[in-house]
Motif scaffolding. Structure first.
Motif, PDB file in Angstrom:
ATOM      1  N   GLU A   1      62.545  10.425   4.385  1.00  0.00           N
ATOM      2  CA  GLU A   1      62.044  11.791   4.276  1.00  0.00           C
ATOM      3  C   GLU A   1      61.514  12.031   2.861  1.00  0.00           C
ATOM      4  OE1 GLU A   1      61.844  14.261   6.406  1.00  0.00           O
ATOM      5  OE2 GLU A   1      63.193  13.834   8.072  1.00  0.00           O
TER       6      GLU A   1
ATOM      7  N   PHE B   1      61.892  17.223  -1.920  1.00  0.00           N
ATOM      8  CA  PHE B   1      61.323  18.481  -2.385  1.00  0.00           C
ATOM      9  C   PHE B   1      61.462  18.567  -3.894  1.00  0.00           C
ATOM     10  CE2 PHE B   1      61.640  19.797   2.021  1.00  0.00           C
ATOM     11  CZ  PHE B   1      60.578  20.679   2.170  1.00  0.00           C
TER      12      PHE B   1
ATOM     13  N   GLU C   1      57.958  22.701  -3.861  1.00  0.00           N
ATOM     14  CA  GLU C   1      56.896  21.818  -3.396  1.00  0.00           C
ATOM     15  C   GLU C   1      57.510  20.618  -2.700  1.00  0.00           C
ATOM     16  OE1 GLU C   1      54.818  20.625  -6.844  1.00  0.00           O
ATOM     17  OE2 GLU C   1      54.255  22.665  -7.481  1.00  0.00           O
ATOM     18  N   ARG C   2      56.760  20.039  -1.773  1.00  0.00           N
ATOM     19  CA  ARG C   2      57.195  18.797  -1.163  1.00  0.00           C
ATOM     20  C   ARG C   2      56.331  17.666  -1.707  1.00  0.00           C
ATOM     21  NH1 ARG C   2      58.424  17.021   5.104  1.00  0.00           N
ATOM     22  NH2 ARG C   2      60.153  15.629   4.530  1.00  0.00           N
TER      23      ARG C   2
ATOM     24  N   SER D   1      67.230  17.866   8.103  1.00  0.00           N
ATOM     25  CA  SER D   1      66.037  18.418   8.762  1.00  0.00           C
ATOM     26  C   SER D   1      66.168  18.446  10.278  1.00  0.00           C
ATOM     27  CB  SER D   1      64.801  17.606   8.363  1.00  0.00           C
ATOM     28  OG  SER D   1      64.966  16.236   8.724  1.00  0.00           O
TER      29      SER D   1
ATOM     30  N   VAL E   1      62.046  21.033   8.172  1.00  0.00           N
ATOM     31  CA  VAL E   1      61.773  21.080   6.726  1.00  0.00           C
ATOM     32  C   VAL E   1      61.353  22.484   6.295  1.00  0.00           C
ATOM     33  CG1 VAL E   1      61.195  18.636   6.559  1.00  0.00           C
ATOM     34  CG2 VAL E   1      59.408  20.280   7.160  1.00  0.00           C
TER      35      VAL E   1
ATOM     36  N   ARG F   1      62.801  24.410   3.022  1.00  0.00           N
ATOM     37  CA  ARG F   1      62.013  25.083   1.988  1.00  0.00           C
ATOM     38  C   ARG F   1      62.543  26.512   1.768  1.00  0.00           C
ATOM     39  NH1 ARG F   1      56.870  24.059   0.188  1.00  0.00           N
ATOM     40  NH2 ARG F   1      56.523  22.594   1.913  1.00  0.00           N
TER      41      ARG F   1
END
Length: 539
Positions: free
Chosen positions: A423, A426, A435-436, A474, A486, A490
């Motif tokens: 994955e 972040f 942000e990812r 997730s 996801v 966030r």
């Protein structure tokens, strides 16, 4: 378990049922018998009335009715003589009255009749051509349609059952022969029939109740004994008693009905239960031993991962926090971090395919390989290459692991990373933006030995945090089979702006997952690792 006190046992229930059924049967039998007797009595009375009507026709002189045109057609002497003959016949035959009527216009007149002894003595007998103004409707209809009818009615003379027999004369006119029987006599016969029916019903009720008592006792007694045996076994924790088992087998052998079948089934069930209890005891001991071993394995597995926080209390340039929650006692998720030298931090998060002991063993081997290679190789790509080659060698179980490995240069915040199908992490920036990372995609380790992994770079500014996690976060499943996703990660990270410490970020994200999942059992291992870069250490 305490015995529940039962106020109404099986035997009283069956006896009550038998009582009700017998009462209903006896009542129904008495009613049917009474109706049969009543019908037979009425048939006998009607036959008597029909015979009386034929006799009256013979007693009345020929041509008597043809001569009647008006009230002077018959002399009082002739009427009295005929009345005496009819009265004698009625008294001898048990009739109340025997008579004939003729109809003149709408009026019915008495043209011949008997009289009772009391009426003769009192001189109140009905006279010739007397108007019958209370004539029943059936008598009127017999004049019209010339049909024989039976009737029950009341008038000034009493309550009677009567017959009306129309006779058509040669001149076309009609007279009706009638005979009455007092209903008091009928009522007496019906009362006697009713009492006889009730008596028979009572005898049947008592006899069937006595027989039922004996049969119910024969059924309930062995059931009571079987119940006592069952309760006794429960009190002894299902330890067998040879005497009770012998009694159960005796009931099964002596009874050829369902009770005997129940005793035989109970005997077989006890034998199977004893074997089952022994198997359960053995399985429980084995399970407890395995659970103990798994608990020790969990402790060993968690002991392989760094668990002291803060890990570097004497440094101000780095803040690290991590957590691992296996779905079972042991799992396949992993994380690790350590200083390669004073200025470089290595950290990795991985996820072994599968759960339980096999995944835990593969996870332990992966963690060991990462630590060994990271201390001797400077590039994340080369570290990945070497770890993958070792994992793929002799991998008969065909297991694999995804991973995301990084080396953070604490002097300038630059991060070199390599990805093995994991994955994307972040980034929580110092100004609160989430942000990812757009990463270079790699393949999971342990599948192919000759994979060449790539390295890439990004930079953490002072105050930035890097959040690594496994798919247990997730893909956490809620009550409606909805995934955490996801997007919710966030959202959860957005809430950490007020306190962007590594511990606060990890615990906040984990709490969001737990609140989303609720009471649904955890389906996958969960690992979260957060590295906060605070900037280079000032000299």
């Amino acid at each position: 378990m305490s015995e529940r006190k039962r106020k109404f046992g099986l035997k009283p229930q069956l006896l009550l049922l038998l009582f009700v059924l017998n009462l209903v049967a006896a009542s129904a039998y008495s009613l049917v018998l009474y109706r049969i007797d009543r019908a037979e009595i009425l048939i006998g009375i009607d036959n008597q009335l029909r015979t009386a009507a034929y006799a009256v026709k013979e007693i009345v002189p020929p041509g008597y009715h043809e001569r009647i045109r008006h009230m002077d057609s018959i002399s009082p002497e002739e009427f009295d003589a005929l009345q005496d003959r009819l009265s004698g016949f009625a008294n001898a035959s048990g009739l109340s009255y025997a008579y004939t009527y003729m109809k003149f216009g709408a009026q019915i007149r008495t043209v011949a009749t008997s009289a009772t002894v009391e009426e003769m003595r009192a001189g109140s007998q009905t006279r010739y051509f007397a108007l019958y103004d209370t004539a029943p409707a059936k008598l009127h209809r017999s004049f019209v349609d010339h049909r024989i009818r039976y009737d029950e009615y009341s008038d000034a003379f009493g309550r009677f059952r009567s017959i009306y027999t129309p006779v058509r004369m040669r001149d076309g006119r009609t007279y009706v022969i009638g005979a009455d029987i007092d209903l008091g006599h009928l009522d007496a016969k019906l009362r006697a029939a009713l009492l006889q029916s009730i008596g028979v019903g009572v005898v049947m009720f008592a006899l069937s109740l006595a027989i039922g008592w004996l049969l119910i006792g024969r059924i309930v007694q062995p059931l009571t004994r079987l119940t006592a045996f069952t309760r006794s076994m429960e009190e002894r924790s299902f330890e067998p008693d040879e005497q009770e088992l012998a009694e159960i087998r005796q009931i099964g052998g002596s009874r050829g009905d369902e009770v005997g079948s129940l005793a035989e089934a109970m005997s077989g069930m006890i034998a199977r239960l004893q074997r089952y209890l022994m198997e359960v005891e053995t399985a429980t001991a084995a399970r407890e031993r395995v659970e103990g071993e798994l608990t020790a394995a969990r402790d060993i597995q968690l002991g392989m991962l760094p668990g002291k926080f803060p890990p570097f209390p004497d440094r101000t340039d780095i803040d690290v926090f991590a957590m691992l929650e296996p779905a079972k006692q042991v799992g396949g998720d992993l994380y690790d971090y350590f200083l390669i030298d004073r200025d470089r931090l290595f950290f990795v998060v991985g996820d072994v395919a599968g759960k339980g002991v096999p995944a835990a063993l593969f996870m332990a081997m992966t963690t060991t390989l990462f630590k060994a290679q990271a201390l001797s190789v400077a590039s994340t790509a080369e570290i990945m290459n070497r770890v993958n080659a070792e994992l793929a060698r002799d991998n008969v179980a065909e297991m694999f692991v995804t991973a995301f490995a990084c080396i953070l240069d604490l002097r300038d915040g630059s991060v070199t990373y390599s990805d093995a199908g994991h994955e994307a992490p972040f980034l929580v920036r110092a100004d609160g933006r989430v942000e990812r990372l757009v990463k270079k995609q790699g393949i999971a380790m342990g599948i192919f030995a000759d994979v060449a992994y790539q390295a890439d770079r990004f930079t953490l500014a002072p105050g930035d945090a890097l959040v690594l996690f496994t798919d247990g976060v997730s893909e956490a499943t809620g009550p409606d089979d909805e995934l955490f996703t996801v997007d919710r990660i966030r959202t959860a990270l957005d809430r950490t702006r007020s306190n962007p410490s590594a511990r606060y970020i990890v615990e906040g994200l984990a709490d969001s997952v737990r609140a989303f999942v609720g009471e649904v059992p955890q389906s996958d291992d969960i690992a979260i690792l957060v590295v906060c870069y605070e900037g280079p250490t000032r000299p």
